[in-house]
Design an enzyme around this catalytic site. Sequence first.
Site, PDB file in Angstrom:
ATOM      1  N   GLU A  57      69.914   2.111 -31.273  1.00  0.00           N
ATOM      2  CA  GLU A  57      68.339   2.708 -32.621  1.00  0.00           C
ATOM      3  C   GLU A  57      70.269   3.183 -33.273  1.00  0.00           C
ATOM      4  O   GLU A  57      70.357   4.248 -33.397  1.00  0.00           O
ATOM      5  CB  GLU A  57      68.009   3.984 -31.142  1.00  0.00           C
ATOM      6  CG  GLU A  57      67.269   3.428 -30.462  1.00  0.00           C
ATOM      7  CD  GLU A  57      66.396   4.168 -29.914  1.00  0.00           C
ATOM      8  OE1 GLU A  57      66.160   5.088 -29.948  1.00  0.00           O
ATOM      9  OE2 GLU A  57      66.144   4.066 -28.519  1.00  0.00           O
ATOM     10  N   LYS A  94      70.461   5.688 -35.776  1.00  0.00           N
ATOM     11  CA  LYS A  94      70.706   7.746 -35.722  1.00  0.00           C
ATOM     12  C   LYS A  94      70.116   8.307 -36.906  1.00  0.00           C
ATOM     13  O   LYS A  94      71.100   7.945 -37.719  1.00  0.00           O
ATOM     14  CB  LYS A  94      72.051   8.062 -35.335  1.00  0.00           C
ATOM     15  CG  LYS A  94      72.225   9.233 -34.572  1.00  0.00           C
ATOM     16  CD  LYS A  94      73.553  10.182 -34.323  1.00  0.00           C
ATOM     17  CE  LYS A  94      73.601  11.808 -34.369  1.00  0.00           C
ATOM     18  NZ  LYS A  94      73.571  12.862 -35.060  1.00  0.00           N
ATOM     19  N   ASP A 142      69.119  10.579 -40.206  1.00  0.00           N
ATOM     20  CA  ASP A 142      70.019  11.872 -40.229  1.00  0.00           C
ATOM     21  C   ASP A 142      68.755  13.141 -40.851  1.00  0.00           C
ATOM     22  O   ASP A 142      68.787  12.957 -41.699  1.00  0.00           O
ATOM     23  CB  ASP A 142      70.700  11.568 -41.728  1.00  0.00           C
ATOM     24  CG  ASP A 142      72.013  12.768 -41.141  1.00  0.00           C
ATOM     25  OD1 ASP A 142      71.868  13.518 -40.753  1.00  0.00           O
ATOM     26  OD2 ASP A 142      72.544  12.872 -42.634  1.00  0.00           O
ATOM     27  N   TYR A 198      60.950   8.279 -31.338  1.00  0.00           N
ATOM     28  CA  TYR A 198      62.278   7.146 -30.132  1.00  0.00           C
ATOM     29  C   TYR A 198      62.270   7.771 -29.068  1.00  0.00           C
ATOM     30  O   TYR A 198      63.530   7.728 -28.699  1.00  0.00           O
ATOM     31  CB  TYR A 198      63.615   7.569 -30.990  1.00  0.00           C
ATOM     32  CG  TYR A 198      64.129   8.832 -31.484  1.00  0.00           C
ATOM     33  CD1 TYR A 198      64.519   9.872 -30.172  1.00  0.00           C
ATOM     34  CD2 TYR A 198      64.500   9.009 -32.701  1.00  0.00           C
ATOM     35  CE1 TYR A 198      64.859  11.344 -30.740  1.00  0.00           C
ATOM     36  CE2 TYR A 198      64.492   9.901 -33.262  1.00  0.00           C
ATOM     37  CZ  TYR A 198      64.820  11.385 -32.118  1.00  0.00           C
ATOM     38  OH  TYR A 198      65.594  12.657 -32.708  1.00  0.00           O
ATOM     39  N   LYS A 200      78.945   8.138 -34.220  1.00  0.00           N
ATOM     40  CA  LYS A 200      78.872   8.227 -35.916  1.00  0.00           C
ATOM     41  C   LYS A 200      79.655   8.308 -36.213  1.00  0.00           C
ATOM     42  O   LYS A 200      80.680   8.267 -36.115  1.00  0.00           O
ATOM     43  CB  LYS A 200      79.253  10.600 -35.768  1.00  0.00           C
ATOM     44  CG  LYS A 200      78.948  10.988 -34.674  1.00  0.00           C
ATOM     45  CD  LYS A 200      77.331  11.630 -35.256  1.00  0.00           C
ATOM     46  CE  LYS A 200      77.285  12.540 -36.648  1.00  0.00           C
ATOM     47  NZ  LYS A 200      77.581  14.027 -35.855  1.00  0.00           N
ATOM     48  N   CYS A 215      89.299  19.407 -78.312  1.00  0.00           N
ATOM     49  CA  CYS A 215      89.201  18.245 -77.212  1.00  0.00           C
ATOM     50  C   CYS A 215      90.446  19.001 -76.602  1.00  0.00           C
ATOM     51  O   CYS A 215      91.253  19.858 -77.783  1.00  0.00           O
ATOM     52  CB  CYS A 215      90.046  17.833 -78.244  1.00  0.00           C
ATOM     53  SG  CYS A 215      91.125  16.475 -77.388  1.00  0.00           S
ATOM     54  N   CYS A 228      93.920  18.415 -77.542  1.00  0.00           N
ATOM     55  CA  CYS A 228      94.541  17.673 -78.995  1.00  0.00           C
ATOM     56  C   CYS A 228      94.574  19.096 -80.205  1.00  0.00           C
ATOM     57  O   CYS A 228      94.903  19.007 -80.676  1.00  0.00           O
ATOM     58  CB  CYS A 228      94.513  16.497 -79.795  1.00  0.00           C
ATOM     59  SG  CYS A 228      92.921  16.366 -80.440  1.00  0.00           S
ATOM     60  N   CYS A 264      86.244  13.528 -78.752  1.00  0.00           N
ATOM     61  CA  CYS A 264      87.280  13.754 -79.668  1.00  0.00           C
ATOM     62  C   CYS A 264      86.757  13.222 -80.442  1.00  0.00           C
ATOM     63  O   CYS A 264      87.134  11.322 -80.433  1.00  0.00           O
ATOM     64  CB  CYS A 264      88.417  13.544 -78.601  1.00  0.00           C
ATOM     65  SG  CYS A 264      90.241  13.642 -79.595  1.00  0.00           S
ATOM     66  N   CYS A 292      94.677  11.468 -81.680  1.00  0.00           N
ATOM     67  CA  CYS A 292      94.962  12.299 -79.801  1.00  0.00           C
ATOM     68  C   CYS A 292      96.156  11.603 -78.883  1.00  0.00           C
ATOM     69  O   CYS A 292      95.785  10.031 -78.321  1.00  0.00           O
ATOM     70  CB  CYS A 292      93.254  12.397 -79.412  1.00  0.00           C
ATOM     71  SG  CYS A 292      93.416  12.794 -77.407  1.00  0.00           S
TER      72      CYS A 292
HETATM   73  S1  IVH Z   1      67.885  10.407 -28.847  1.00  0.00           S
HETATM   74  C1  IVH Z   1      69.170  12.775 -24.994  1.00  0.00           C
HETATM   75  N1  IVH Z   1      67.429   8.707 -30.434  1.00  0.00           N
HETATM   76  O1  IVH Z   1      70.984  12.740 -33.247  1.00  0.00           O
HETATM   77  C2  IVH Z   1      68.946  12.288 -25.850  1.00  0.00           C
HETATM   78  N2  IVH Z   1      68.607  11.265 -31.533  1.00  0.00           N
HETATM   79  O2  IVH Z   1      72.266  14.411 -31.562  1.00  0.00           O
HETATM   80  C3  IVH Z   1      68.391  12.604 -27.422  1.00  0.00           C
HETATM   81  N3  IVH Z   1      68.680  11.224 -33.591  1.00  0.00           N
HETATM   82  O3  IVH Z   1      69.260  15.950 -32.146  1.00  0.00           O
HETATM   83  C4  IVH Z   1      68.213  11.979 -28.906  1.00  0.00           C
HETATM   84  N4  IVH Z   1      68.015   8.925 -34.720  1.00  0.00           N
HETATM   85  O4  IVH Z   1      68.907  14.846 -33.735  1.00  0.00           O
HETATM   86  C5  IVH Z   1      67.815   9.768 -30.409  1.00  0.00           C
HETATM   87  N5  IVH Z   1      67.242   6.920 -31.873  1.00  0.00           N
HETATM   88  C6  IVH Z   1      67.783   8.552 -32.269  1.00  0.00           C
HETATM   89  C7  IVH Z   1      68.430   9.640 -32.866  1.00  0.00           C
HETATM   90  C8  IVH Z   1      68.571  10.841 -32.229  1.00  0.00           C
HETATM   91  C9  IVH Z   1      68.343  10.849 -34.668  1.00  0.00           C
HETATM   92  C10 IVH Z   1      69.472  12.785 -33.680  1.00  0.00           C
HETATM   93  C11 IVH Z   1      68.642  13.677 -32.901  1.00  0.00           C
HETATM   94  C12 IVH Z   1      69.078  14.247 -31.750  1.00  0.00           C
HETATM   95  C13 IVH Z   1      70.898  14.232 -32.890  1.00  0.00           C
HETATM   96  C14 IVH Z   1      71.713  13.343 -31.056  1.00  0.00           C
END
Ligand code: IVH
Length: 674
Positions: free
Chosen positions: A114, A116, A118, A226, A315, A409, A412, A427, A432
């Site tokens: 999935e 991640k 932010d 999720y 990450k 400037c 110069c 300038c 220059c």
């Molecule tokens: S699962 C034990 N799924 O990432 C499983 N987390 O460092 C817990 N996050 O605190 C999280 N997208 O804020 C999961 N598709 C995703 C996610 C997700 C973002 C964030 C979440 C969590 C951190 C994990």
Amino acid sequence: MATKRSTAERAAVLREQLAQANHDYHVLDAPTISDAEYDEMLRELGEIERAHPDLLVPDSPTQRVGGAPSADFAPYRHVVPMLSLGNVFDAAGLRTFDARVARLAGGSVSYVCELKIDGLAMSLRYEGGTFRSAGTRGDGSVGEDVTPNVRTIAEIPRRLAGKDAPQTLDVRGEVYLSKHAFAELNRKRAAAGLPLFANPRNTAAGGLRQKDSRITSERKLSFFAYAIGAFEGARPAATQHALLEALRAYGFPVNEHATVCATIDDVVAFCERWEGERAALDYEIDGVVIKVDDIALQAKLGYAGKDPRWAIAFKFRAQEARTKLLDIGINVSRSGKLNPYAVLEPVIIGGVTVRMATLHNEADILRKDIRVGDTVIVHRAGDVIPYVVGPVLELRPKSARVYKLPERCPVCGSRVDHPPDDVFSYCTNVSCPAQVRERIRHWCTRGAMDIEGVGDAMAGALVDAQLCSTVADLYDLDAAKLATLPRMGEKSIANILDAIENSKSRGLARVLAALGIRYVGGQNAALLAADFGTIDALERASREELEATEGVGPQIAESVAFFFAQPQNRAVVKRLRERGVEVTAPKRERAAAGVLAGKTLVLTGTLPSLTREEATSLITRAGGKVSSSVSKKTDYVVAGVDAGSKLAKANALGVAVLDEPGLRELLGDGVPNR
Ligand code: IVH
């Protein structure tokens, strides 16, 4: 008058209809009613609730748009803790994770990958299918109760859809701010003269921590589900991918890119793909979360300390970091433009040490309220030049000072010009040294005269040693002069002199591009060179004649004419010619061969059968030029219906006037009718 009972019924019907409309709009992305109808229902419901406060329920759609300021945040206890994830940063880390899982599971394992997101992790409690409360992650066991704020998030369902949801259920996911909502928010703030937000994540976090949920509401937050925490009743799914389906069926937005991967190779490919494609998404992601698909196996694998053994976060390399803005410096470009840049306390971003970053222009610095001494967020992604996103206001020291572009400037000392309607300052001194160095460097670049060996440092050395003050001086260099420069051996001297000699034969188009005339890049230079054939013809050309070149509008024509009107530029061209630099080009054939070769025509009014484009094309194919204004140099004015001042001017100047048949006759036989 309506009875209390029928009013209560009406309120219930409105709530139901509004909830459905919200679901259709935000989750299914398929609105069923117009915005106006929605607003009208919302208004009616609000009126009922104001008249009968006892009919107001916490999950009323009227509460979504933000209620009164809430008190302090109460603690929010998580029945099932919200855990964090272990991190890996490369394919090797993923393979180590997989090897351990396979060993503990006793065989190969299928995963769900999935994105991640932010944002901020959030736990949502539903009882009897109705949204009750929401809490942040906090320390994993106790977070903050942000229920009123979460109610303003339109994508979060008030009630779970379908019949088979557990009696009580904690749904977990990420609250985030989309990139387009972030941009829109900042656009409005800029218009209102407010400082801009630095990035979507912090803006989302700040939005959720508001005491006044109306402010949260303005931030237009979004949500992806999720996971689940505690639940009572039947387990919704036996696998992670089925759980995502179930969450979708309950009415939650679930990210569409979640993918089942049968092998770790597929997992690695998924991670690498999204690290490259993250910019195309409308929300920010900082990695990929990899989860064992089989939920029974997840339970068997369990936890190691606070991190699950059944999931890991891949990450991405960071694209942003915080560091101190030590100073603001200025680069002077070849056109004299003052480009401010940030001098930073060195910081590693995505594996590269960043010491400097662009600040664009003074207006941008003020708009973002960036001050010297601030802690700033610096962004560096791929090949993009690092730039300063904005200050971290909470960390601003008292001593931070507002930046003011210098009036002189910095190289110069000449006066700086701030043209109105331009965010840049310039300038004003063409000699220059910074401008000269940049012009010489540009002259030698590959797309221009391609003089290998003269880059940034060499151009600077030539200017500093006063060997070059214009590009023409390059052609006066000899071995003795070059030998006075530091670190110049015989071989490099010979190479540079050779490269300079070879550059003489590049031709007019390259010379024009190399001169660095504003708006004249490679393409326009080639068109102008082909039309005019020699630099003398260009020097003499009026704005109208320049405009007759395909693709050359008033702005470019003005810039070229301005360039050649400057005596110092004419002097440089003269010296280039004298030193043997080729300043001619093969003229476009049509110009020489056609029956209208050398003739300038002006079109005015509507012609009976030809459009303006068609007439222009016929004339240019016959070697003629079409100009936009009439002068003594105009050979013919072609006038149609409603011809105005141009016809009058032609008559006044005694310029020949043609109608369409006259033009066709001039073009001779064989010119196709349209
Ligand atoms: S699962 C034990 N799924 O990432 C499983 N987390 O460092 C817990 N996050 O605190 C999280 N997208 O804020 C999961 N598709 C995703 C996610 C997700 C973002 C964030 C979440 C969590 C951190 C994990």
